[in-house]
Write an enzyme that holds these catalytic residues in place. Sequence first.
Site, PDB file in Angstrom:
ATOM      1  N   SER A  35      40.749  52.453  38.243  1.00 49.13           N
ATOM      2  CA  SER A  35      40.009  53.533  38.433  1.00 49.13           C
ATOM      3  C   SER A  35      40.829  54.749  39.248  1.00 49.13           C
ATOM      4  O   SER A  35      40.434  55.859  38.840  1.00 49.13           O
ATOM      5  CB  SER A  35      38.835  53.234  39.457  1.00 49.13           C
ATOM      6  OG  SER A  35      38.177  52.370  38.932  1.00 49.13           O
TER       7      SER A  35
ATOM      8  N   ARG B 146      45.735  42.213  36.531  1.00 51.92           N
ATOM      9  CA  ARG B 146      46.463  43.017  35.499  1.00 51.92           C
ATOM     10  C   ARG B 146      48.143  42.729  35.622  1.00 51.92           C
ATOM     11  O   ARG B 146      48.549  42.891  34.414  1.00 51.92           O
ATOM     12  CB  ARG B 146      46.644  44.372  36.043  1.00 51.92           C
ATOM     13  CG  ARG B 146      45.019  45.167  35.765  1.00 51.92           C
ATOM     14  CD  ARG B 146      44.612  46.372  36.421  1.00 51.92           C
ATOM     15  NE  ARG B 146      44.928  46.188  37.926  1.00 51.92           N
ATOM     16  CZ  ARG B 146      44.555  47.087  38.930  1.00 51.92           C
ATOM     17  NH1 ARG B 146      44.180  48.386  38.374  1.00 51.92           N
ATOM     18  NH2 ARG B 146      44.649  46.683  40.227  1.00 51.92           N
TER      19      ARG B 146
ATOM     20  N   HIS C  34      37.621  47.229  33.311  1.00 46.68           N
ATOM     21  CA  HIS C  34      36.612  46.356  33.905  1.00 46.68           C
ATOM     22  C   HIS C  34      35.700  45.820  32.854  1.00 46.68           C
ATOM     23  O   HIS C  34      35.056  44.705  33.041  1.00 46.68           O
ATOM     24  CB  HIS C  34      35.543  47.298  34.804  1.00 46.68           C
ATOM     25  CG  HIS C  34      36.307  47.876  36.057  1.00 46.68           C
ATOM     26  ND1 HIS C  34      36.460  49.379  36.282  1.00 46.68           N
ATOM     27  CD2 HIS C  34      37.212  47.138  36.983  1.00 46.68           C
ATOM     28  CE1 HIS C  34      36.926  49.433  37.577  1.00 46.68           C
ATOM     29  NE2 HIS C  34      37.549  48.328  37.829  1.00 46.68           N
TER      30      HIS C  34
ATOM     31  N   LYS D  84      35.177  54.363  53.106  1.00 45.26           N
ATOM     32  CA  LYS D  84      35.994  55.220  52.090  1.00 45.26           C
ATOM     33  C   LYS D  84      35.314  56.076  51.290  1.00 45.26           C
ATOM     34  O   LYS D  84      33.953  55.913  51.005  1.00 45.26           O
ATOM     35  CB  LYS D  84      36.337  53.918  50.959  1.00 45.26           C
ATOM     36  CG  LYS D  84      37.565  52.854  51.401  1.00 45.26           C
ATOM     37  CD  LYS D  84      38.294  52.397  50.277  1.00 45.26           C
ATOM     38  CE  LYS D  84      39.637  51.746  50.565  1.00 45.26           C
ATOM     39  NZ  LYS D  84      40.057  50.684  49.694  1.00 45.26           N
TER      40      LYS D  84
HETATM   41  O1  PNS Z   1      37.591  47.404  42.849  1.00 46.22           O
HETATM   42  P1  PNS Z   1      38.261  46.918  44.065  1.00 46.22           P
HETATM   43  O2  PNS Z   1      38.195  47.921  45.209  1.00 46.22           O
HETATM   44  O3  PNS Z   1      39.721  46.377  43.797  1.00 46.22           O
HETATM   45  O4  PNS Z   1      37.402  45.652  44.408  1.00 46.22           O
HETATM   46  C1  PNS Z   1      37.561  45.037  45.482  1.00 46.22           C
HETATM   47  C2  PNS Z   1      36.803  44.117  46.196  1.00 46.22           C
HETATM   48  C3  PNS Z   1      35.439  44.838  46.158  1.00 46.22           C
HETATM   49  C4  PNS Z   1      36.331  43.017  45.322  1.00 46.22           C
HETATM   50  C5  PNS Z   1      37.076  43.206  47.438  1.00 46.22           C
HETATM   51  O5  PNS Z   1      37.621  44.259  48.287  1.00 46.22           O
HETATM   52  C6  PNS Z   1      35.964  42.892  48.191  1.00 46.22           C
HETATM   53  O6  PNS Z   1      35.577  41.599  47.635  1.00 46.22           O
HETATM   54  N1  PNS Z   1      35.454  43.532  49.288  1.00 46.22           N
HETATM   55  C7  PNS Z   1      34.336  42.844  50.229  1.00 46.22           C
HETATM   56  C8  PNS Z   1      34.702  42.437  51.334  1.00 46.22           C
HETATM   57  C9  PNS Z   1      35.359  41.318  51.038  1.00 46.22           C
HETATM   58  O7  PNS Z   1      35.033  40.062  50.946  1.00 46.22           O
HETATM   59  N2  PNS Z   1      36.853  40.967  51.422  1.00 46.22           N
HETATM   60  C10 PNS Z   1      37.664  39.967  51.081  1.00 46.22           C
HETATM   61  C11 PNS Z   1      37.695  39.219  52.368  1.00 46.22           C
HETATM   62  S1  PNS Z   1      38.613  37.704  52.031  1.00 46.22           S
END
Ligand code: PNS
Length: 160
Positions: A127, A90, A17, A41
Amino acid sequence: MRRAVCPGSFDPVTNGHLDIIGRASKLYDEVVVAVLVNKKKHRLFSVEERMDMLRSETGAYDNVTIDSFYGLTVDYCVAHDIRTVVKGLRAVSDFDYELQMAQMNHGLAGVETLFMATNPLYSFLSSSLVKEVATFGGDVSAHVPESVSARLTERLADGS
Ligand code: PNS
């Protein structure tokens, strides 16, 4: 002013990150690292703890700030007048879902997604893996900053 958001769970922040955040900070005038609040979660660290770790580890970048959000990333972008999301990719396995989200986010609000190729040093890093390795006493010191490694050890020892 070119602004971008790096959204994520950051439970906890890893060197992968931090690599993406540091590189984004060179491309944009301002970068907001936005921690998702997801009440459904279970997280090892609270949002405040995750933000605190991010603040400590990005302190060297003048143009990086830390925030949290609940709901859609695009709603956060619109509310803060940010047009771009930066994501690290990744491997090909990341691509399918990331592409769907990027297309949806563009359709919903015209928000662009910039995919940054993860440094190969971190292409296997997540993570979740860090937490799993740390849970069973494995050494994660090469994968997260020292202070995060210490927090992980402390949190896993107290069993919460
Ligand atoms: O670190 P992560 O858990 O892989 O991050 C994922 C994240 C938070 C970037 C993604 O799940 C997200 O943007 N969540 C917010 C809800 C949202 O906008 N979902 C996508 C709709 S297209």
